[in-house]
Scaffold this active site. Structure first.
Site, PDB file in Angstrom:
ATOM      1  N   ARG A 199      53.415  25.214  55.038  1.00 64.43           N
ATOM      2  CA  ARG A 199      53.125  24.495  56.280  1.00 64.43           C
ATOM      3  C   ARG A 199      51.644  24.568  56.652  1.00 64.43           C
ATOM      4  NH1 ARG A 199      58.345  26.386  57.601  1.00 64.43           N
ATOM      5  NH2 ARG A 199      57.521  28.304  58.534  1.00 64.43           N
ATOM      6  N   ASP A 254      39.831  38.324  35.037  1.00 63.21           N
ATOM      7  CA  ASP A 254      39.938  39.717  34.596  1.00 63.21           C
ATOM      8  C   ASP A 254      41.364  40.227  34.699  1.00 63.21           C
ATOM      9  OD1 ASP A 254      40.128  39.886  37.341  1.00 63.21           O
ATOM     10  OD2 ASP A 254      38.610  41.449  37.579  1.00 63.21           O
ATOM     11  N   ASP A 257      31.809  37.284  38.116  1.00 66.10           N
ATOM     12  CA  ASP A 257      31.572  37.971  39.392  1.00 66.10           C
ATOM     13  C   ASP A 257      31.254  39.442  39.112  1.00 66.10           C
ATOM     14  OD1 ASP A 257      31.269  38.342  42.110  1.00 66.10           O
ATOM     15  OD2 ASP A 257      33.392  38.265  42.589  1.00 66.10           O
ATOM     16  N   LEU A 294      38.885  44.914  46.228  1.00 59.92           N
ATOM     17  CA  LEU A 294      38.163  44.559  45.012  1.00 59.92           C
ATOM     18  C   LEU A 294      36.761  44.089  45.366  1.00 59.92           C
ATOM     19  CD1 LEU A 294      40.921  42.673  42.989  1.00 59.92           C
ATOM     20  CD2 LEU A 294      39.752  44.769  42.278  1.00 59.92           C
ATOM     21  N   GLY A 342      33.920  42.547  43.314  1.00 60.18           N
ATOM     22  CA  GLY A 342      33.396  42.044  42.065  1.00 60.18           C
ATOM     23  C   GLY A 342      34.155  42.643  40.893  1.00 60.18           C
TER      24      GLY A 342
END
Length: 373
Positions: free
Chosen positions: A221, A241, A265, A298, A300
């Site tokens: 939605r 990764d 990244d 996380l 990078g």
């Protein structure tokens, strides 16, 4: 004239033959006979692919782009050893003084190719024009886009790509002008709605920064920014990764986004042992194959592009040619670089040579051999 024999991926498919390039760093000739993609890994010949292109690189070898000095050179050297032949040095959200220092250092490296290093073709300005509510691992210096700041930084080092959150005050209104001035704009670190994402694409934004991560998620939605990407994007980054994005989500994006391409990244922890490293003004910890902030977010990755290729082929089941496009060609297409990301006469001799297990055997950046030791 340098010559390499093997199964060579050309824009029209694999050929078994020779690729030649000369002192000008460009491909002079490709000769050979067509070969079926399904058989190339079992033929016992080297696999010759376009060099990898990474549009989102924060660091490596213990160095962070935001350090300034010769950090970007160390980063480009580390990633060249993993097959990246060109990259965009990527900044963090930071105060103006930090960005000025980093850009001044990168401008020198962008002006010419350094031996044994990937070609740094410019800067990916990831922030500071992002949402304070979707910082991810970005430090808390987010602010609305500012043309004066962009122009000042661009004079120090060429900005090729700008990540912004379209819902942040005034950002959406600037997209059309940024694109008119030659900047590529993509959407990321955003709480924006599906409608705001679609509107930004109509204004000229062309991609999405690390798709799925640090953006409003898909709900049936409220489709969010992910929904805008899946429904309308031609290009988007993804970090393969297998920590940042579930393989099933990557498969979903592969079906929806024609030119989904890979980025690392990567942080300063790439190529380094477990421990603490810098990411802009943050300290991050490398452990269990990833990089995280103290709260577990996380921050990078430690991914390299050769591992990205292997993940696509061996873990996600992509064909080698398709995987190669997603670590090279599609990123070049997004940036409009017609002479990179493909092995064709006249293109730059950015080349990787791999064995049947997709382990690197040789790397060439603009015709120059890279030491892998």
């Amino acid at each position: 004239m340098q010559s390499i024999h093997g199964n060579i991926l050309t824009p029209s498919g694999f050929v078994c033959g020779d690729i030649q390039f000369g002192a000008d760093g460009r491909i002079a000739a490709i000769t050979g006979s067509p070969v079926a993609t399904a058989s190339v890994r079992g033929a016992g010949l080297p696999l010759v692919l376009p060099g990898f292109i990474d549009l989102h690189v924060h660091g490596g070898a213990g160095h962070d782009i935001m350090e300034g000095g010769d950090a970007a050179l160390h980063v480009a050297t580390l990633h060249a050893r993993h097959g990246t032949t060109s990259l965009l040095a990527t900044t963090m959200t930071a105060p103006q003084s930090d960005l000025d220092m980093a850009f001044a250092a990168m401008g020198r490296l962008c002006a010419q190719r350094a031996p044994n290093a990937a070609r740094v073709l410019g800067v990916h300005l990831e922030g500071p024009y992002i949402s304070e509510a979707r910082l991810g691992a970005q430090p808390p210096f987010a602010r609305p886009a500012n043309f004066e700041e962009i122009h000042r930084l661009h004079a120090l080092a060429p900005i090729r790509l700008i990540t912004l959150a379209p819902e942040v005050g005034g950002n959406a209104e600037l997209i059309e002008q940024l694109v008119a001035e030659g900047f590529k704009v993509q959407l990321g670190h955003t709480t924006g709605s599906y409608e705001q994402g679609v509107a930004a694409l109509r204004c000229g934004a062309t991609g999405f920064t690390h798709l799925f991560n640090a953006m409003s998620a898909l709900h049936h939605r409220e489709p969010g920014m992910v929904g805008a990407a899946l429904a309308h994007a031609e290009f988007a980054e993804v970090i393969p990764d297998l920590l940042h994005v579930h393989p099933g989500a990557i498969h979903t994006a592969l079906r929806a986004i024609p030119k989904l391409y890979c980025v690392t990244d990567s942080t300063s922890a790439a190529g380094m042992p477990d421990g603490d490293y810098k990411l802009g003004r943050h300290t991050v910890t490398k452990c269990m194959g990833g990089v995280r902030l103290p709260d577990g977010t996380l921050a990078g990755s430690v991914l390299s592009m050769d591992q990205a290729l292997r993940n696509l082929v061996d873990k996600l089941g992509l064909g080698l040619a398709d995987a190669s496009h997603r670590v090279s060609t599609y990123a070049a297409d997004h940036m409009g670089w017609t002479d990179r990301g493909r092995l064709a006469v006249g293109a730059w001799a950015d080349v990787v040579v791999l064995d049947r297990d997709l382990a690197l055997q040789a790397v060439y950046v603009e015709g120059g051999s890279v030491s892998l030791g």
